[in-house]
Motif scaffolding. Sequence first.
Motif, mmCIF file in Angstrom:
data_model
loop_
_atom_site.group_PDB
_atom_site.id
_atom_site.type_symbol
_atom_site.label_atom_id
_atom_site.label_comp_id
_atom_site.label_asym_id
_atom_site.label_seq_id
_atom_site.Cartn_x
_atom_site.Cartn_y
_atom_site.Cartn_z
ATOM 1 N N ARG A 263 0.855 -1.194 0.000
ATOM 2 C CA ARG A 263 0.000 0.000 0.000
ATOM 3 C C ARG A 263 0.884 1.235 0.000
ATOM 4 N NH1 ARG A 263 -4.326 -0.862 4.110
ATOM 5 N NH2 ARG A 263 -3.497 1.033 5.004
ATOM 6 N N SER A 264 0.387 2.314 -0.599
ATOM 7 C CA SER A 264 1.163 3.543 -0.620
ATOM 8 C C SER A 264 1.053 4.233 0.729
ATOM 9 C CB SER A 264 0.645 4.471 -1.713
ATOM 10 O OG SER A 264 1.275 5.725 -1.584
ATOM 11 N N PRO A 265 2.173 4.819 1.202
ATOM 12 C CA PRO A 265 2.092 5.532 2.483
ATOM 13 C C PRO A 265 1.235 6.793 2.408
ATOM 14 C CG PRO A 265 4.341 5.570 1.578
ATOM 15 C CD PRO A 265 3.506 4.759 0.655
ATOM 16 N N ASN A 266 1.029 7.367 1.227
ATOM 17 C CA ASN A 266 0.195 8.576 1.209
ATOM 18 C C ASN A 266 -1.152 8.331 0.523
ATOM 19 O OD1 ASN A 266 -0.006 9.957 -1.474
ATOM 20 N ND2 ASN A 266 2.223 9.762 -1.366
ATOM 21 N N PRO A 267 -2.200 9.038 1.004
ATOM 22 C CA PRO A 267 -3.579 8.697 0.651
ATOM 23 C C PRO A 267 -3.889 8.733 -0.838
ATOM 24 C CG PRO A 267 -3.479 10.769 1.881
ATOM 25 C CD PRO A 267 -2.138 10.146 1.958
ATOM 26 N N PHE A 268 -3.252 9.617 -1.605
ATOM 27 C CA PHE A 268 -3.534 9.647 -3.032
ATOM 28 C C PHE A 268 -2.424 8.974 -3.838
ATOM 29 C CE2 PHE A 268 -6.580 12.922 -1.772
ATOM 30 C CZ PHE A 268 -7.681 12.486 -2.473
ATOM 31 N N GLY A 269 -1.598 8.204 -3.139
ATOM 32 C CA GLY A 269 -0.536 7.467 -3.821
ATOM 33 C C GLY A 269 -1.103 6.238 -4.504
ATOM 34 N N THR A 270 -0.230 5.531 -5.206
ATOM 35 C CA THR A 270 -0.664 4.342 -5.930
ATOM 36 C C THR A 270 -0.094 3.107 -5.242
ATOM 37 O OG1 THR A 270 -0.453 5.668 -7.908
ATOM 38 C CG2 THR A 270 -0.729 3.301 -8.217
ATOM 39 N N ALA A 271 -0.953 2.143 -4.945
ATOM 40 C CA ALA A 271 -0.473 0.911 -4.332
ATOM 41 C C ALA A 271 0.194 0.057 -5.402
ATOM 42 C CB ALA A 271 -1.634 0.160 -3.711
ATOM 43 N N LEU A 272 1.234 -0.684 -5.003
ATOM 44 C CA LEU A 272 1.862 -1.616 -5.927
ATOM 45 C C LEU A 272 1.042 -2.901 -5.922
ATOM 46 C CD1 LEU A 272 5.637 -1.244 -5.062
ATOM 47 C CD2 LEU A 272 4.403 -0.261 -6.976
ATOM 48 N N LYS A 273 0.779 -3.418 -7.113
ATOM 49 C CA LYS A 273 -0.050 -4.616 -7.195
ATOM 50 C C LYS A 273 0.714 -5.724 -7.921
ATOM 51 C CE LYS A 273 -4.008 -1.561 -7.587
ATOM 52 N NZ LYS A 273 -3.426 -0.395 -8.298
ATOM 53 N N GLU A 283 23.185 -6.099 -15.449
ATOM 54 C CA GLU A 283 22.057 -5.781 -16.312
ATOM 55 C C GLU A 283 21.416 -4.458 -15.875
ATOM 56 O OE1 GLU A 283 18.307 -8.278 -18.033
ATOM 57 O OE2 GLU A 283 18.517 -8.189 -15.874
ATOM 58 N N VAL A 284 20.889 -3.723 -16.847
ATOM 59 C CA VAL A 284 20.139 -2.513 -16.516
ATOM 60 C C VAL A 284 18.676 -2.759 -16.874
ATOM 61 C CG1 VAL A 284 19.841 -0.046 -16.935
ATOM 62 C CG2 VAL A 284 22.133 -1.048 -17.040
ATOM 63 N N LEU A 285 17.822 -2.700 -15.861
ATOM 64 C CA LEU A 285 16.389 -2.819 -16.108
ATOM 65 C C LEU A 285 15.791 -1.419 -16.094
ATOM 66 C CD1 LEU A 285 13.735 -4.495 -16.368
ATOM 67 C CD2 LEU A 285 13.581 -4.392 -13.881
ATOM 68 N N GLY A 286 15.133 -1.045 -17.184
ATOM 69 C CA GLY A 286 14.494 0.261 -17.239
ATOM 70 C C GLY A 286 13.026 0.120 -16.906
ATOM 71 N N ILE A 287 12.538 0.975 -15.993
ATOM 72 C CA ILE A 287 11.121 0.932 -15.656
ATOM 73 C C ILE A 287 10.511 2.271 -16.028
ATOM 74 C CG2 ILE A 287 9.436 0.723 -13.786
ATOM 75 C CD1 ILE A 287 11.233 -1.317 -12.513
ATOM 76 N N GLY A 288 9.645 2.251 -17.034
ATOM 77 C CA GLY A 288 9.025 3.487 -17.504
ATOM 78 C C GLY A 288 7.631 3.622 -16.941
ATOM 79 N N GLY A 289 6.931 4.611 -17.436
ATOM 80 C CA GLY A 289 5.566 4.816 -16.973
ATOM 81 C C GLY A 289 5.334 6.276 -16.665
ATOM 82 N N VAL A 290 4.075 6.674 -16.720
ATOM 83 C CA VAL A 290 3.706 8.048 -16.433
ATOM 84 C C VAL A 290 3.827 8.276 -14.935
ATOM 85 C CG1 VAL A 290 1.779 9.651 -16.466
ATOM 86 C CG2 VAL A 290 2.191 8.154 -18.419
ATOM 87 N N ALA A 291 4.254 9.481 -14.547
ATOM 88 C CA ALA A 291 4.439 9.792 -13.130
ATOM 89 C C ALA A 291 3.192 9.446 -12.332
ATOM 90 C CB ALA A 291 4.749 11.273 -12.977
ATOM 91 N N GLY A 292 3.405 8.999 -11.109
ATOM 92 C CA GLY A 292 2.279 8.730 -10.229
ATOM 93 C C GLY A 292 1.655 7.375 -10.436
ATOM 94 N N ASN A 293 2.341 6.471 -11.134
ATOM 95 C CA ASN A 293 1.797 5.130 -11.323
ATOM 96 C C ASN A 293 2.484 4.098 -10.433
ATOM 97 O OD1 ASN A 293 -0.433 4.728 -13.348
ATOM 98 N ND2 ASN A 293 0.875 6.182 -14.420
ATOM 99 N N GLY A 294 3.131 4.574 -9.380
ATOM 100 C CA GLY A 294 3.731 3.649 -8.423
ATOM 101 C C GLY A 294 5.248 3.708 -8.383
ATOM 102 N N GLN A 295 5.849 4.707 -9.077
ATOM 103 C CA GLN A 295 7.305 4.799 -9.103
ATOM 104 C C GLN A 295 7.894 5.035 -7.713
ATOM 105 O OE1 GLN A 295 5.297 6.180 -11.357
ATOM 106 N NE2 GLN A 295 6.229 6.158 -13.386
ATOM 107 N N ASP A 296 7.340 6.033 -6.992
ATOM 108 C CA ASP A 296 7.862 6.338 -5.655
ATOM 109 C C ASP A 296 7.700 5.133 -4.736
ATOM 110 O OD1 ASP A 296 8.508 8.822 -6.439
ATOM 111 O OD2 ASP A 296 6.786 9.825 -5.514
ATOM 112 N N GLY A 476 0.229 0.977 -10.714
ATOM 113 C CA GLY A 476 0.783 0.094 -9.695
ATOM 114 C C GLY A 476 1.121 -1.294 -10.175
ATOM 115 N N ARG A 477 0.779 -1.614 -11.422
ATOM 116 C CA ARG A 477 1.148 -2.926 -11.969
ATOM 117 C C ARG A 477 2.334 -2.758 -12.902
ATOM 118 N NH1 ARG A 477 -3.311 -6.031 -10.769
ATOM 119 N NH2 ARG A 477 -5.170 -4.749 -10.541
ATOM 120 N N LEU A 478 3.190 -3.775 -12.897
ATOM 121 C CA LEU A 478 4.349 -3.725 -13.777
ATOM 122 C C LEU A 478 4.147 -4.696 -14.916
ATOM 123 C CD1 LEU A 478 7.238 -2.402 -13.833
ATOM 124 C CD2 LEU A 478 8.059 -4.613 -13.053
ATOM 125 N N SER A 479 4.349 -4.198 -16.131
ATOM 126 C CA SER A 479 4.237 -5.087 -17.289
ATOM 127 C C SER A 479 5.412 -6.064 -17.262
ATOM 128 C CB SER A 479 4.271 -4.264 -18.570
ATOM 129 O OG SER A 479 5.561 -3.704 -18.713
#
Lengths: 509, 361
Positions: A263-273, A283-296, A476-479
């Motif tokens: 769960r995200s620590p802040n109320p409008f954050g995104t939970a990781l699923k 190896e370098v793994l790149g994780i993209g995505g629009v801000a606010g989709n669970g990066q923090d 919050g989901r990772l492809s």
Amino acid sequence: MTGRETLLSIEGLTKAYPGVIANSDVSFRIGLGEVHALLGENGAGKSTLVKMIYGLVRPDAGRMLLRGAEYAPADPHAARKAGVAMVFQHFSLFEALNVAENVSLGMENPPSQGQLARRIREVSQAYGLPLDPARLVGDLSAGERQRVEIVRCLLQDPKLLIMDEPTSVLTPQEVEILFRTLRQLSAEGTAILYISHKLEEIRALCDTATVLRLGKVVGTCTPRAKSARELAEMMVGKLLNETRRSGSAPGAAVIEVQGLSVRSPNPFGTALKDVSFSVRRGEVLGIGGVAGNGQDELLAALSGEVSAPKGAVMLNGTDIGALGPNGRRSLAVLSAPEERLGHAAAPDMSLTENAVLTGAAREGLVRGGFVNWGKARAFAERIIREFDVRTPGPGNAARALSGGNLQKFVIGREILQRPDVLVVNQPTWGVDASAAAAIRQALLDLAEGGTAVIVISQDLDELMEIADRFAALNEGRLSAPRPTEGLSIEEIGMMMGGAHGMEVAHAQG
Amino acid sequence: MLRLEKRPVPSRAWTVATPVLAVLLTMVAGGVMFQLLGKDPFVAIRTIFWDPVFGEFAWYFRGQLLVKAGPLILIAVGLSMGFRAGIWNIGAEGQYIIGAICGAAVGLAFYPLEAWFIFPLMVIAGGLGGWAWAMIPALLKTRFRTNEILVSLLLVYVAEQLLAAMALGRLRNPEGGGFPGSRNLSQYPSAANLELIPGTGMHWGVVAAFVAVIFGYILLQRHVLGYQIRLAGQAPRAARFGGVNPNRLVVFCLGLSGALAGLAGMFEVAGPAGQISIDFNSGYGFTAIIVAFLGRLDPLGILLAGLLMALTYIGGENAQSNLGLPSAAIQAFQGMLLFFLLALDLLSNFRVRLATRKVKT
């Protein structure tokens, strides 16, 4: 230049801050209905310039003419009255209010909610940006929030719309929708001042570009007639080094994440699923995505700021999910968060003190509970030297450094601690091009030395440049991670969630 | 037009110079006020700042200076740690009272036995009492996320009621003819906190205050805990990233400030006050908050601020009795001092400039 009638002409605008000249004698003109790009690196003076146009900052010298008449807005209110509207990079919306309420907050004499809702629907349909006025802003995606900001501006019927880095929060599909809207606006006679450092976008959208470097105009051109490389050289003023990648094959998996839900620590954050991935040595793994989709949240779960469920985060087969940040650091799992001031570094503390923040254990800076300040200072000096951090010395406060220099310090601090796993979020955000190249190269070198590197970034070009495999976070989901080689921009866009279910209402597709 | 510009780094010179400047400005503004009240401003200022230290009766007042400054410094050093970490213990007054009650109770329990260990036991009891009282807001905060400001403050009033109950009940002097208040500890040699060097006002509490200043300084400058305290106060997210456990910090800071306040109460009841009485507490716990901020939450600054505060109290009382100045005027004078100090604080973080606008509008 096209033969358009001039809407806004800027003549010799100058603005100096203590120690910095943000804008020096800047002049250019924007025609009616023109899409005008303002191109420049971070720190080139783009923000200051548009703040002057929008009445947030007063110029020290120079003048502006709007349709031939003297234009000197005392505040944004005056600017809006004159027909100048602006969409900021960071939205100013209240998440707990709905769309119509948010829009009415910015208005002088807001009409009744019902009337306003109807107007919002009309305008948003007309420009291909469908919006439901009754939805809570907290539930909207970043792209939809930007629509709220744009619609808010369009309701004022602006003559000039300023857009500050609008695509940094959008997927490629969403960018396409936005561009159609902007072209439609331009066709109707609204001029657009488009601020960006993304060259391909500017080439696709803009009629004219003014290039700023170190506060000065270094050139005006028609972006379509130039290659992206030519534009980049105008912007940076020199040839850029390309990063080198070694072809060495990655080794065994070092870190494995299995079904991580937090769960995200802040109320409008995104939970990781149910996030799963693994990264191998080198190896370098790149994780993209629009801000606010669970990066923090992903960074926090990997750094140890948030503890992970049993068995979800494994290092070489050992569960490290319950360890805190220092426990993980002692096992050579290091991280660098996105927010430099206040998260990765304490703004009012010196660089020496900030070196202790994460280096305490691995660099042996604390002995028997006492900080060895001499050693801490030496460590800070080593970071400054090896990562070319421009600062008078390690005694300087973190907030006195420019964003790029502090970022080099933050990344350098972790790299010098010889990580086995390094997680970085937005490593080059707000960093000038040459520093960004240096940081990317440092990450690649680190991987070559056998570190498993996880780069979370919203800059797709950056991820394509340095990552071996790519995955995207969406709500919050990772492809599933896929090799970057041969990945098309459409595929990436779909991994990022496509257009996020935002319908396209452009009349002719 | 004046304009303020934020300095990239706070100015060191101004940080040192502003307190001096503030005292001077207070003298000027206070002098004007005294003049308006029909008193000679020079005499009034001399009475407040000069006479207690160098005047005719200085031999008496100098002692009072340390007696008054001691508890202020001891409490303020403890509070400053928490304030730096963003943990607000407003209830030092209550912890001070409980420390006094616990210390006095231990001493009185041994009465009339004479033994060397009684006073050390009282010291421990006093510290523990204050610590335990501060643990109430600490545990409530860590367990239930209650606000420590409210809880610690409200516990002051509970402590005051407890004090009255003790003075009238369990700790009342059985030979006191029914008057409220305990036996006088200063007449019980094993429990008395007497002046160590006659005429200086130096008692064990003042020694403890100096020790606290030194330890506070070392803790903040050299120890990793002090680093974490500063970090947590300036950048809570960075602190968590740096591995600081916020709950442990809350317990440590509240516990430390509570224990020091308890010690201050204990030294006061065994020394200058002498006994537990209904009105034993005199606001040291609240004044110490001001002292902590006057001293810029720095142990050495607090040492000076505590002495300055004690001086204005003693000098203020003198001015009231000798010159007939109303007590409200003295309070206003002390208020001015605070006002100027905090207002001038601006200078260390900002640069004041004359705005030069060349914009053609």
